[in-house]
Design an enzyme around this catalytic site. Structure first.
Site, PDB file in Angstrom:
ATOM      1  N   ASP A 191      98.978   0.934  39.576  1.00 39.24           N
ATOM      2  CA  ASP A 191      98.088   1.238  40.702  1.00 39.24           C
ATOM      3  C   ASP A 191      98.685   2.319  41.603  1.00 39.24           C
ATOM      4  O   ASP A 191      99.904   2.448  41.719  1.00 39.24           O
ATOM      5  CB  ASP A 191      97.844  -0.053  41.501  1.00 39.24           C
ATOM      6  CG  ASP A 191      96.616   0.052  42.397  1.00 39.24           C
ATOM      7  OD1 ASP A 191      95.815   0.986  42.219  1.00 39.24           O
ATOM      8  OD2 ASP A 191      96.474  -0.807  43.294  1.00 39.24           O
TER       9      ASP A 191
ATOM     10  N   ASN B  62      86.289  -1.335  37.621  1.00 42.18           N
ATOM     11  CA  ASN B  62      86.461   0.123  37.758  1.00 42.18           C
ATOM     12  C   ASN B  62      85.232   0.920  37.298  1.00 42.18           C
ATOM     13  O   ASN B  62      85.077   2.092  37.658  1.00 42.18           O
ATOM     14  CB  ASN B  62      87.709   0.624  37.012  1.00 42.18           C
ATOM     15  CG  ASN B  62      89.028   0.208  37.645  1.00 42.18           C
ATOM     16  OD1 ASN B  62      90.040   0.068  36.965  1.00 42.18           O
ATOM     17  ND2 ASN B  62      89.051   0.014  38.972  1.00 42.18           N
TER      18      ASN B  62
HETATM   19  C1  IPE Z   1      93.591  -2.598  39.394  1.00 42.41           C
HETATM   20  O1  IPE Z   1      93.607  -1.580  40.322  1.00 42.41           O
HETATM   21  C2  IPE Z   1      93.055  -2.090  38.081  1.00 42.41           C
HETATM   22  C3  IPE Z   1      93.931  -1.205  37.344  1.00 42.41           C
HETATM   23  C4  IPE Z   1      95.145  -0.854  37.669  1.00 42.41           C
HETATM   24  C5  IPE Z   1      93.371  -0.671  36.126  1.00 42.41           C
HETATM   25  P1  IPE Z   1      92.411  -1.355  41.354  1.00 42.41           P
HETATM   26  O2  IPE Z   1      92.796  -0.195  42.179  1.00 42.41           O
HETATM   27  O3  IPE Z   1      91.137  -1.263  40.605  1.00 42.41           O
HETATM   28  O4  IPE Z   1      92.428  -2.710  42.175  1.00 42.41           O
HETATM   29  P2  IPE Z   1      91.956  -3.014  43.658  1.00 42.41           P
HETATM   30  O5  IPE Z   1      90.551  -2.501  43.790  1.00 42.41           O
HETATM   31  O6  IPE Z   1      92.890  -2.310  44.580  1.00 42.41           O
HETATM   32  O7  IPE Z   1      92.076  -4.494  43.799  1.00 42.41           O
HETATM   33  C1  IPE Z   2      95.114   3.075  39.363  1.00 44.31           C
HETATM   34  O1  IPE Z   2      95.090   3.923  40.445  1.00 44.31           O
HETATM   35  C2  IPE Z   2      94.289   3.582  38.199  1.00 44.31           C
HETATM   36  C3  IPE Z   2      93.054   2.818  37.966  1.00 44.31           C
HETATM   37  C4  IPE Z   2      92.658   1.778  38.616  1.00 44.31           C
HETATM   38  C5  IPE Z   2      92.190   3.309  36.903  1.00 44.31           C
HETATM   39  P1  IPE Z   2      93.914   3.920  41.519  1.00 44.31           P
HETATM   40  O2  IPE Z   2      92.903   4.915  41.083  1.00 44.31           O
HETATM   41  O3  IPE Z   2      93.401   2.557  41.754  1.00 44.31           O
HETATM   42  O4  IPE Z   2      94.680   4.451  42.788  1.00 44.31           O
HETATM   43  P2  IPE Z   2      94.505   3.984  44.300  1.00 44.31           P
HETATM   44  O5  IPE Z   2      94.652   2.508  44.332  1.00 44.31           O
HETATM   45  O6  IPE Z   2      93.138   4.426  44.715  1.00 44.31           O
HETATM   46  O7  IPE Z   2      95.581   4.694  45.022  1.00 44.31           O
HETATM   47 MG    MG Z   3      93.941   1.104  43.058  1.00 43.24          MG
END
Ligand code: IPE
Ligand code: IPE
Ligand code: MG
Length: 253
Positions: free
Chosen positions: A25, A73
């Site tokens: 993340d 997502n």
């Molecule tokens: C969790 O991250 C999913 C992945 C790393 C693929 P998110 O960014 O989607 O989670 P939330 O929304 O912060 O809980």
């Molecule tokens: C993790 O990074 C990747 C996926 C969830 C696909 P994020 O895209 O959630 O990054 P933040 O949480 O917005 O920084």
């Molecule tokens: Mg995230």
């Protein structure tokens, strides 16, 4: 600041987590900090995936599950979802020879059927190419969500009961586990989440019942091999009790 003492402890290769899960993340925030588009963060994040897969394999981790795309997502802006799918396809194509050479078997957990057809096609080629490899399993969690996985398992079991293939009394914890995407895989020993968020976000919720959890403040694109090794050392200092009493405090022997 990290103490020198902890840095001097060496990693014990005999007591590594067998199954390691990572919630990767922080790509978006990494990009935002640099006034870049979120997709640039995902691109940089892919490089981290490459380096962490390499070090995990070198160390001898048996199974690495990477949370790459959740069922939730799909609700992100279309353009971001499209870019993520494109990066996924690129990764799967560019890395498959490396996986082959390094004896890594790729496996997918999640709703593979929801991914774009061209991505599914490349995944299938990679799965086939790596199917006999046995040094490490690389599980990619794609369109994965625990609630969907459990719902799917319940449906599969209900159908078997309806067709009299089994009886409700046959339902055990092992039976439920064996209807999840992770089927016969051992539960994760350690789950790492980067970017400082203290939640599972629908990742391996059934399987994580007794997993050790480590939250790193580092954003995924900045996550390094050195920090990874420090986390593994931290894991090795933990006392996993599984609801029992610690070996060192037990009086029975
Ligand atoms: C969790 O991250 C999913 C992945 C790393 C693929 P998110 O960014 O989607 O989670 P939330 O929304 O912060 O809980
Ligand atoms: C993790 O990074 C990747 C996926 C969830 C696909 P994020 O895209 O959630 O990054 P933040 O949480 O917005 O920084
Ligand atoms: Mg995230």
């Amino acid at each position: 600041m990290k103490s020198n003492a902890s840095q001097n402890v060496t990693l014990n290769l005999q007591t590594l987590p067998f199954h390691l899960g990572i919630i990767m993340d922080g790509n978006g925030r990494w990009a935002k900090k640099r006034l870049l588009n979120r997709v640039k963060g995902h691109e940089k994040g892919t490089q981290t995936v490459r380096s962490i897969v390499t070090v995990a394999r070198e160390l001898g981790i048996g199974m690495l599950t990477l949370y790459a795309f959740s069922t939730e997502n799909w609700a992100r802006p279309k353009i971001e979802v499209k870019a993520l799918m494109m990066l996924l396809k690129k990764f799967i194509v560019s890395e498959r020879e490396v996986f082959s050479k390094n004896d890594i078997r790729v496996n997918i957990i999640g709703q593979k059927h929801r991914l774009p057809k061209d991505v599914q096609k490349e995944i299938d080629i990679t799965l086939d190419l790596t199917k006999n490899n046995d040094k490490m399993v690389l599980n990619l969690a794609l369109s994965y969500g625990s609630r969907e996985e459990i719902t799917n398992a319940v449906k599969l079991i209900a159908k078997k009961i309806k067709s009299k293939e089994m009886d409700p009394n046959d339902i055990t914890q092992d039976l439920i586990s064996n209807h999840l995407y992770t089927k016969t895989m051992p539960d994760p020993d350690l789950i790492i989440r980067t970017s400082g968020e203290n939640r599972l976000s629908n990742f391996l919720m059934w399987q994580a019942a007794y997993s050790e959890i480590y939250i790193s403040e580092t954003l995924w694109p900045d996550f390094s091999k050195d920090e990874f090794i420090e986390i593994l050392k931290n894991y090795q200092k933990r006392d996993r009790r599984f609801g029992k009493v610690s070996c060192s405090t037990s009086n029975d022997g």
